[in-house]
Design a protein around this motif. Structure first.
Motif, PDB file in Angstrom:
ATOM      1  N   LEU A 175      -5.577 -82.322 -44.028  1.00 50.63           N
ATOM      2  CA  LEU A 175      -6.281 -81.042 -44.159  1.00 50.63           C
ATOM      3  C   LEU A 175      -5.526 -79.922 -43.450  1.00 50.63           C
ATOM      4  O   LEU A 175      -5.492 -78.781 -43.917  1.00 50.63           O
ATOM      5  N   LEU A 176      -4.902 -80.256 -42.328  1.00 50.29           N
ATOM      6  CA  LEU A 176      -4.114 -79.273 -41.579  1.00 50.29           C
ATOM      7  C   LEU A 176      -2.880 -78.867 -42.381  1.00 50.29           C
ATOM      8  O   LEU A 176      -2.561 -77.666 -42.498  1.00 50.29           O
ATOM      9  N   ASP A 177      -2.196 -79.842 -42.950  1.00 49.78           N
ATOM     10  CA  ASP A 177      -0.988 -79.555 -43.729  1.00 49.78           C
ATOM     11  C   ASP A 177      -1.298 -78.702 -44.963  1.00 49.78           C
ATOM     12  O   ASP A 177      -0.464 -77.898 -45.398  1.00 49.78           O
ATOM     13  N   GLU A 178      -2.487 -78.875 -45.533  1.00 51.96           N
ATOM     14  CA  GLU A 178      -2.860 -78.141 -46.742  1.00 51.96           C
ATOM     15  C   GLU A 178      -3.507 -76.787 -46.437  1.00 51.96           C
ATOM     16  O   GLU A 178      -3.871 -76.043 -47.355  1.00 51.96           O
ATOM     17  N   GLY A 179      -3.678 -76.454 -45.164  1.00 51.10           N
ATOM     18  CA  GLY A 179      -4.207 -75.150 -44.790  1.00 51.10           C
ATOM     19  C   GLY A 179      -5.714 -75.071 -44.712  1.00 51.10           C
ATOM     20  O   GLY A 179      -6.274 -73.984 -44.515  1.00 51.10           O
ATOM     21  N   TYR A 180      -6.400 -76.224 -44.846  1.00 53.44           N
ATOM     22  CA  TYR A 180      -7.861 -76.207 -44.793  1.00 53.44           C
ATOM     23  C   TYR A 180      -8.388 -76.303 -43.368  1.00 53.44           C
ATOM     24  O   TYR A 180      -9.563 -76.069 -43.115  1.00 53.44           O
TER      25      TYR A 180
END
Length: 266
Positions: free
Chosen positions: A48-53
């Motif tokens: 989720l962090l890598d995807e910007g969420y």
């Protein structure tokens, strides 16, 4: 028959909901709260962090701004919602009171647009249920707010029963209707009057008048409500004047929505 769901997706959504509910959380706090191993929680967080969420501040994870992009798209996707925003603003400016546009989602009401008039000194409902700077996206149980009652009254009986089975009738104040038969009787009155009332049923001291908004095909699009303190919503103003003004604005909104539909398919 139970519908199949993606367990991994549900777990990620659970992580997101927990982070938002707690106002930010560490890996350790999430592991304690959720029924998942530390490594599994960490995998969801990293994805989720890598995807910007999500965003991370020190050891604490917070909701990321990428959700803002999705939310704005969702509430501007339908022309009817944009038109409802104009109605909310214009109505609030005329009567100097808070006005909301709420849509049914997940068998609850979600606040799509709100105009909290700057001259009003009564605190918004949002302050009672969230520390967020914006009320948009706040969920309401449908049985205890005027918009919710207006929506329920416009839905088929089997759909109403399904909603009540799903969420029940949680008590918000001493005035909240918690008996199913009593609520069904009130919904019948809403159908007869064309407007719904909520008298201190969600927040003590707050009164509401709501009316359903329908599309050209009769489908329920949402509901608009006028909201204010009991000391200003008195006697005929509450029972007659404000409902009449609200009905006029909603009728105009529905006519404008119909025109937009006709224009779109010309």
């Amino acid at each position: 028959m139970t519908r199949q769901t993606a367990k991994t997706t549900k777990r990620s959504l659970g992580v997101i909901d927990t982070i938002q509910t707690q106002g930010g959380a560490t890996l350790e706090e999430l592991t304690d709260e959720l029924e998942m191993s530390r490594s599994t929680v960490h995998l969801h967080l990293r994805t989720l962090l890598d995807e910007g969420y999500l965003t991370k501040e020190g050891a604490v994870y917070h909701i990321g701004l990428r959700f803002l992009n999705h939310g704005e798209y969702a509430r501007s996707r339908k022309t009817a919602y944009t038109l409802a925003k104009q109605t909310v603003t214009e109505l609030s400016n005329e009567i100097d009171e808070e006005v909301e546009f709420v849509v049914e989602n997940d068998n609850r009401g979600i606040l799509v647009y709100e105009s909290f008039h700057p001259d009003s000194h009564f605190p918004s409902k949002e302050r009672h249920i969230s520390t967020a700077p914006s009320s948009a996206g706040i969920y309401y149980y449908l049985h205890c707010v005027a918009t919710g009652k207006a929506i329920l009254a416009a839905l088929p009986d089997d759909r109403v029963e399904a909603i009540l089975d799903d969420w029940g009738l949680p008590r918000q104040t001493t005035q909240t209707i918690t008996d199913r038969n009593a609520l069904l009787e009130e919904l019948e009155q809403v159908r007869e009057r064309g407007v719904a009332f909520a008298d201190e049923e969600y927040v003590d001291g707050l009164r509401e008048v709501g009316r359903c908004v329908r599309g050209p095909d009769g489908r329920v699009l949402g509901a608009v409500a006028i909201i204010g303190p009991k000391y200003r919503f008195t006697d005929d103003r509450y029972t007659t004047e404000l409902p009449a003004i609200l009905a006029e604005y909603v009728d105009d909104l529905e006519a404008t929505i119909e025109d937009s539909y006709l224009e779109e398919f010309r």
